[in-house]
Design a protein around this motif. Structure first.
Motif, PDB file in Angstrom:
ATOM      1  N   GLY A   1       0.793  -1.221   0.000  1.00 41.65           N
ATOM      2  CA  GLY A   1       0.000   0.000   0.000  1.00 41.65           C
ATOM      3  C   GLY A   1       0.821   1.265   0.000  1.00 41.65           C
ATOM      4  N   GLU A   2       2.055   1.187  -0.425  1.00 42.98           N
ATOM      5  CA  GLU A   2       2.862   2.408  -0.530  1.00 42.98           C
ATOM      6  C   GLU A   2       2.953   2.779  -2.003  1.00 42.98           C
ATOM      7  OE1 GLU A   2       6.602   1.715   1.218  1.00 42.98           O
ATOM      8  OE2 GLU A   2       5.776   1.521   3.236  1.00 42.98           O
ATOM      9  N   GLU A   3       2.049   3.573  -2.455  1.00 40.23           N
ATOM     10  CA  GLU A   3       2.043   4.088  -3.824  1.00 40.23           C
ATOM     11  C   GLU A   3       1.734   3.042  -4.881  1.00 40.23           C
ATOM     12  OE1 GLU A   3       5.807   6.350  -4.371  1.00 40.23           O
ATOM     13  OE2 GLU A   3       5.981   5.815  -2.265  1.00 40.23           O
ATOM     14  N   VAL A   4       1.817   1.774  -4.538  1.00 39.70           N
ATOM     15  CA  VAL A   4       1.571   0.752  -5.557  1.00 39.70           C
ATOM     16  C   VAL A   4       0.345  -0.072  -5.202  1.00 39.70           C
ATOM     17  CG1 VAL A   4       3.829   0.465  -6.584  1.00 39.70           C
ATOM     18  CG2 VAL A   4       3.327  -0.648  -4.411  1.00 39.70           C
ATOM     19  N   PRO A   5      -0.415  -0.486  -6.217  1.00 41.74           N
ATOM     20  CA  PRO A   5      -1.604  -1.290  -5.941  1.00 41.74           C
ATOM     21  C   PRO A   5      -1.280  -2.724  -5.538  1.00 41.74           C
ATOM     22  CG  PRO A   5      -1.388  -0.901  -8.295  1.00 41.74           C
ATOM     23  CD  PRO A   5      -0.315  -0.116  -7.629  1.00 41.74           C
ATOM     24  N   GLY A   6      -0.126  -3.211  -5.878  1.00 40.58           N
ATOM     25  CA  GLY A   6       0.242  -4.579  -5.514  1.00 40.58           C
ATOM     26  C   GLY A   6       1.086  -4.596  -4.258  1.00 40.58           C
ATOM     27  N   GLU A   7       2.078  -5.431  -4.236  1.00 40.39           N
ATOM     28  CA  GLU A   7       2.943  -5.492  -3.068  1.00 40.39           C
ATOM     29  C   GLU A   7       4.367  -5.813  -3.498  1.00 40.39           C
ATOM     30  OE1 GLU A   7       0.403  -8.221  -1.181  1.00 40.39           O
ATOM     31  OE2 GLU A   7       1.384  -9.994  -1.980  1.00 40.39           O
ATOM     32  N   ILE A   8       5.300  -5.295  -2.731  1.00 41.67           N
ATOM     33  CA  ILE A   8       6.699  -5.590  -3.020  1.00 41.67           C
ATOM     34  C   ILE A   8       7.277  -6.321  -1.815  1.00 41.67           C
ATOM     35  CG2 ILE A   8       8.972  -4.651  -3.566  1.00 41.67           C
ATOM     36  CD1 ILE A   8       7.615  -2.300  -4.903  1.00 41.67           C
ATOM     37  N   ILE A   9       7.793  -7.504  -2.064  1.00 41.46           N
ATOM     38  CA  ILE A   9       8.400  -8.284  -0.998  1.00 41.46           C
ATOM     39  C   ILE A   9       9.886  -8.348  -1.301  1.00 41.46           C
ATOM     40  CG2 ILE A   9       8.458 -10.506   0.180  1.00 41.46           C
ATOM     41  CD1 ILE A   9       5.621 -11.018  -0.937  1.00 41.46           C
ATOM     42  N   SER A  10      10.684  -7.777  -0.413  1.00 44.10           N
ATOM     43  CA  SER A  10      12.124  -7.785  -0.634  1.00 44.10           C
ATOM     44  C   SER A  10      12.742  -8.877   0.225  1.00 44.10           C
ATOM     45  CB  SER A  10      12.684  -6.412  -0.274  1.00 44.10           C
ATOM     46  OG  SER A  10      14.083  -6.459  -0.340  1.00 44.10           O
ATOM     47  N   LEU A  11      13.398  -9.815  -0.412  1.00 45.15           N
ATOM     48  CA  LEU A  11      14.001 -10.931   0.311  1.00 45.15           C
ATOM     49  C   LEU A  11      15.516 -10.827   0.189  1.00 45.15           C
ATOM     50  CD1 LEU A  11      11.823 -13.912  -0.993  1.00 45.15           C
ATOM     51  CD2 LEU A  11      11.497 -12.606   1.111  1.00 45.15           C
ATOM     52  N   ARG A  12      16.194 -10.897   1.318  1.00 46.21           N
ATOM     53  CA  ARG A  12      17.656 -10.867   1.272  1.00 46.21           C
ATOM     54  C   ARG A  12      18.190 -12.163   1.867  1.00 46.21           C
ATOM     55  NH1 ARG A  12      20.187  -5.174   2.178  1.00 46.21           N
ATOM     56  NH2 ARG A  12      18.756  -4.952   0.416  1.00 46.21           N
ATOM     57  N   PHE A  13      18.934 -12.886   1.029  1.00 47.23           N
ATOM     58  CA  PHE A  13      19.442 -14.203   1.437  1.00 47.23           C
ATOM     59  C   PHE A  13      20.898 -14.085   1.872  1.00 47.23           C
ATOM     60  CE2 PHE A  13      15.907 -14.959  -1.338  1.00 47.23           C
ATOM     61  CZ  PHE A  13      15.275 -16.064  -0.787  1.00 47.23           C
ATOM     62  N   HIS A  14      21.226 -14.826   2.925  1.00 40.31           N
ATOM     63  CA  HIS A  14      22.597 -14.806   3.433  1.00 40.31           C
ATOM     64  C   HIS A  14      23.111 -16.238   3.560  1.00 40.31           C
ATOM     65  CE1 HIS A  14      22.130 -10.568   4.737  1.00 40.31           C
ATOM     66  NE2 HIS A  14      20.909 -10.940   5.061  1.00 40.31           N
ATOM     67  N   GLY A  15      24.428 -16.370   3.435  1.00 39.11           N
ATOM     68  CA  GLY A  15      25.104 -17.653   3.698  1.00 39.11           C
ATOM     69  C   GLY A  15      24.575 -18.777   2.835  1.00 39.11           C
ATOM     70  N   GLU A  16      24.419 -19.940   3.444  1.00 35.11           N
ATOM     71  CA  GLU A  16      23.985 -21.159   2.738  1.00 35.11           C
ATOM     72  C   GLU A  16      22.635 -20.985   2.028  1.00 35.11           C
ATOM     73  OE1 GLU A  16      25.110 -23.957   1.932  1.00 35.11           O
ATOM     74  OE2 GLU A  16      23.434 -25.356   1.798  1.00 35.11           O
ATOM     75  N   MET A  17      21.783 -20.122   2.599  1.00 33.78           N
ATOM     76  CA  MET A  17      20.446 -19.910   2.032  1.00 33.78           C
ATOM     77  C   MET A  17      20.480 -19.430   0.577  1.00 33.78           C
ATOM     78  SD  MET A  17      17.840 -20.658   3.811  1.00 33.78           S
ATOM     79  CE  MET A  17      16.657 -19.679   2.920  1.00 33.78           C
ATOM     80  N   VAL A  18      21.599 -18.820   0.196  1.00 36.68           N
ATOM     81  CA  VAL A  18      21.747 -18.310  -1.165  1.00 36.68           C
ATOM     82  C   VAL A  18      21.516 -19.418  -2.191  1.00 36.68           C
ATOM     83  CG1 VAL A  18      23.496 -17.424  -2.757  1.00 36.68           C
ATOM     84  CG2 VAL A  18      23.228 -16.397  -0.501  1.00 36.68           C
ATOM     85  N   ASN A  19      21.846 -20.658  -1.814  1.00 34.44           N
ATOM     86  CA  ASN A  19      21.686 -21.777  -2.742  1.00 34.44           C
ATOM     87  C   ASN A  19      20.270 -22.351  -2.762  1.00 34.44           C
ATOM     88  OD1 ASN A  19      24.450 -21.646  -3.345  1.00 34.44           O
ATOM     89  ND2 ASN A  19      24.905 -22.766  -1.457  1.00 34.44           N
ATOM     90  N   HIS A  20      19.403 -21.833  -1.907  1.00 34.07           N
ATOM     91  CA  HIS A  20      18.054 -22.416  -1.829  1.00 34.07           C
ATOM     92  C   HIS A  20      16.982 -21.345  -1.941  1.00 34.07           C
ATOM     93  CE1 HIS A  20      20.124 -26.060  -0.729  1.00 34.07           C
ATOM     94  NE2 HIS A  20      20.793 -25.360   0.165  1.00 34.07           N
ATOM     95  N   ARG A  21      17.286 -20.308  -2.705  1.00 39.49           N
ATOM     96  CA  ARG A  21      16.338 -19.200  -2.828  1.00 39.49           C
ATOM     97  C   ARG A  21      15.033 -19.649  -3.464  1.00 39.49           C
ATOM     98  NH1 ARG A  21      20.044 -14.697  -5.696  1.00 39.49           N
ATOM     99  NH2 ARG A  21      19.835 -16.236  -7.356  1.00 39.49           N
ATOM    100  N   ASP A  22      15.137 -20.583  -4.414  1.00 39.47           N
ATOM    101  CA  ASP A  22      13.929 -21.019  -5.114  1.00 39.47           C
ATOM    102  C   ASP A  22      12.918 -21.671  -4.171  1.00 39.47           C
ATOM    103  OD1 ASP A  22      16.080 -22.876  -5.027  1.00 39.47           O
ATOM    104  OD2 ASP A  22      14.914 -24.253  -6.255  1.00 39.47           O
TER     105      ASP A  22
END
Lengths: 314, 448
Positions: free
Chosen positions: A81-102
């Protein structure tokens, strides 16, 4: 949220309601999921481009970045609800998680609607085989975001899978419209074409491939040391040259034998406009696919026109 | 022993813990009132004295709390202990409703593990309780949305004309869970997804979706319609081609590393129990002939979701070019049961630009957002219905038996082939055989 609508009419109240609904973000009317795989380096530009794209295409935008922490974790930030009708989800991956983003992204896709993946910067060699790319039916890369744009575009072309497009192509839309109009208006057979662009300009390379594919004639590329992006397309006919020149990246001049010179707006566009336009099509772009096939052929030809350096003439 | 006595344990956790676990605002005075009536009676199922104490405790509560002899027994006990517990209750004379007071029993799924065992269970229960005093609890059927399915279908003029084979292409009923079996190895292994979920939840959802209009919402009428449609439903003729089963493998799901089914604690290395089950059901009546109903359920899917999706046929003629409608699918009406209760309608719309580009868009109705008051928890609603003696939401034994008749041939077939279910990656939408099963009929599973 409190909305004040002083001194108003039924129309005014209605407009305020519509505005409020848009700013609150109705989670419903989202049309697709856009997965954006970005670098921290250009995060802000990409975030803004996402917001703009979200305005035309209400969508769930998942912005994926890799953080610097060594511990295995994911941080999320939700903009609703900040200026956009949809939504923005920002995900930041660290360490081992980088290989399992999907594994995370898959669970966040909107139900039963298209998925588009976009790499604004560096992109995988074969986006269709990338774990994030495989979740999407449309994959948008940007060869100009790579350190060697020409090589990046060639890699794209060799690894093309249906649903891929590159922003290099989107940048060409106004050029293509103008060239198509010129060819249609001027009934002469085109013998050969010269495309002049700045060094390392992938759009020039792709435009040459498109012209060859459509016109079935020799298309030569040359590099110019002045100007931005594509600076000139000269189509040689028996009656003389049809030329579109753009030196300043904003206004182009169109000239053809026997016609007065015309000035045409041909502005280089910002990232925001490009991605918004690109998202209008969710299906496979057949013309792009044909142009990329032609580009591969051009790269494989022994007398490869790519790399010929000539002095650009006005 | 499920009911315990003694002074209420007055070292209750802090009120913050209690309020954290409350779905609606925590109210101290309500909690205190509830606490007044809580007793623990400890004992073994074989211990007759414990059941005698239970009876005394109930009598004491009848007077102290004014319950007036009305008792509901909620049997949250292993299926094999049913017979024992019911005969103990019967021995103490607690099972028969006496004049002016009722005695009811609530039993939870699984209602047997096949038709024969369901019939045995029914005999045990009916030996002690009247059939109208038996409440088979299925918390999915308590959900507001399931009741809203009835409202959607029968309170509106808009949907009934399309609710048949002329407009509906196929129906997909999905219940996906993102968790594994957790600590329930003892319960789950040997039961599997089909018995755990399809027999009760999914076939009940199918019945509610496909049944004819009841003449009223009276329990008997509703049950009659559900029974009619379940009797018309049958398993696929080619079970190998139209069913699929799978077992989750270890890997990464939703950003967490998880174990495979066979690596879970307490699971036999050679277990053939399925954690993914998908079946096709056909309904042989005028309304639904030729419309396949696909039912699927699984553990360790990407997210937790239950929904019924009616997919409509493609428009008979589309006056657009192939390019315009390349991204256009078919219309769908989706009844979302949980967790995000509501209704979604999918249709084609033009993309705003100079091109004539038509694409699918969705329109959502979400209960959570639209009604200010939060809908009551399914169990709250069901327990209230038990206390009020209002059974329309509870399946009777006839429905349970009809459901087993649909599922038994499939379970027998799976047992006969005696192979390991196909593995699927944790956090994915299931095995390849599940995809192939729909592809054979020319469909694809929705991403719910």
């Amino acid at each position: 949220m409190i909305i004040n609508v002083p001194d108003t009419t039924a129309t005014g109240v209605h407009m305020a309601l519509v505005k409020a609904r848009h700013s609150v973000g109705v989670a419903s009317s989202m049309v697709f999921t856009l997965l954006v795989v970005a670098d921290l380096r250009n995060y802000d530009d990409v975030f803004n481009a996402c917001k703009d794209a979200g305005r035309e295409h209400p969508s769930r935008i998942i912005l994926i970045t890799n953080g610097l922490s060594a511990s295995s974790r994911m941080d999320a930030e939700i903009h609703l609800g900040e200026e956009v009708p949809g939504e923005i989800i920002s995900l930041r991956f660290h360490g081992e998680m980088v290989n399992h983003r999907d594994s995370v992204v898959l669970a966040l896709l909107l139900p039963d609607s298209p998925v588009v993946a976009w790499w604004p910067g560096k992109s995988p060699d074969k986006p269709g085989d990338d774990p994030i790319g495989a979740l999407a039916t449309r994959r948008i890369t940007d060869a100009m975001g790579a350190s060697n744009p020409l090589r990046a575009l060639e890699t794209r072309a060799r690894n093309y899978s249906p649903g891929d497009t590159d922003l290099t192509w989107t940048r060409l839309t106004p050029w293509r419209a103008l060239l198509a109009a010129a060819v249609e208006q001027y009934p002469a057979t085109i013998a050969d074409v010269t495309v002049t662009s700045a060094a390392n300009n992938a759009s020039g390379m792709l435009l040459a491939a498109w012209l060859e594919d459509r016109l079935k004639c020799t298309v030569v590329r040359s590099e110019s040391t002045t100007g931005l992006g594509i600076t000139q397309v000269r189509m040689n006919t028996s009656k003389g040259d049809i030329t579109i020149s753009r030196e300043d990246g904003r206004m182009a001049t169109f000239s053809a034998p026997g016609l007065p010179r015309r000035v045409v707006a041909l502005r280089r566009r910002e990232l925001n406009a490009l991605i918004t336009e690109e998202l209008r099509r969710i299906d496979v772009d057949d013309i792009f696919a044909a142009s990329m096939r032609c580009l591969v052929q051009r790269c494989e030809r022994p007398a490869d026109p790519v790399g010929i350096v000539a002095k650009a003439s006005g | 022993m499920p009911v315990a006595t003694g002074p209420p344990r007055t070292s209750p956790r802090s009120s913050t813990t209690r309020s954290r676990n409350a779905r609606t605002p925590f109210r101290e005075e309500v909690w205190q009132q509830l606490l007044e009536g809580i007793r623990f009676v400890a004992g073994d199922f074989t211990d007759e004295a414990a059941f005698a104490t239970l009876k005394d405790t109930l009598q004491e509560l009848d007077e102290a709390q004014g319950t007036g002899g009305n008792h509901a027994f909620y049997l949250s006990v292993p299926p094999k202990a049913f017979d024992l517990v019911i005969s103990q209750l019967k021995k103490q004379g607690m099972t028969k409703s006496v004049k002016g007071a009722w005695s009811r029993v609530v039993i939870e799924k699984p209602f047997g593990h096949d038709l024969a065992s369901a019939q045995v269970l029914e005999r045990q229960v009916s030996s002690a309780f009247d059939s109208q005093s038996v409440f088979r609890i299925d918390h999915y059927l308590g959900k507001e949305t399931v009741q809203n399915m009835l409202a959607l279908r029968f309170a509106n003029q808009l949907f009934e004309p399309i609710w048949n084979r002329n407009y509906i292409d196929h129906v997909q009923i999905t219940m996906a869970e993102d968790i594994g079996i957790g600590g329930r190895a003892g319960y789950y292994d040997g039961i599997g997804a089909a018995r755990d979920v399809i027999q009760n939840h999914l076939l009940q959802l199918l019945a509610l979706t496909a049944m004819e209009e009841p003449t009223s919402f009276d329990a008997a009428q509703l049950r009659t319609e559900k029974q009619k449609v379940l009797a018309a439903a049958r398993p696929p003729r080619d079970i190998a081609a139209h069913t699929a089963r799978g077992q989750y493998r270890g890997g990464w799901a939703g950003g967490r590393q998880v174990l495979g089914y066979l690596e879970e604690e307490g699971i036999d290395q050679a277990s053939q129990t399925e954690t993914y089950a998908a079946i096709r059901v056909d309904i042989d009546n005028r309304r639904w002939a030729g419309v396949p109903f696909y039912l699927r359920t699984a553990k360790r899917m990407p997210r937790r979701v239950t929904e019924v999706a009616l997919n409509l046929r493609r428009a008979p003629h589309l006056p657009f070019t192939h390019n315009d409608i390349e991204a256009l699918g078919t219309n769908a009406l989706v009844m979302r049961i949980q967790p995000d209760e509501g209704i979604t309608l999918r249709f084609g719309a033009k993309v705003p630009a100079t091109l004539m580009e038509i694409r699918d868009v969705t329109m959502d109705f979400a209960y959570g957002n639209s009604f200010a008051e939060s809908s009551p928890e399914a169990y709250e609603r069901l327990i209230l219905d038990v206390l009020l003696g209002d059974p329309p939401l509870f399946p009777q034994h006839e429905e349970v038996e009809l459901s087993w008749k649909i599922l038994d041939p499939i379970l027998d077939f799976w047992a006969d082939i005696d192979t390991q279910p196909e593995g699927y990656a944790s956090g994915s939408w299931g095995p390849e055989s599940g995809r192939a099963m729909l592809a054979r009929d020319g469909f694809v599973w929705r991403r719910p």
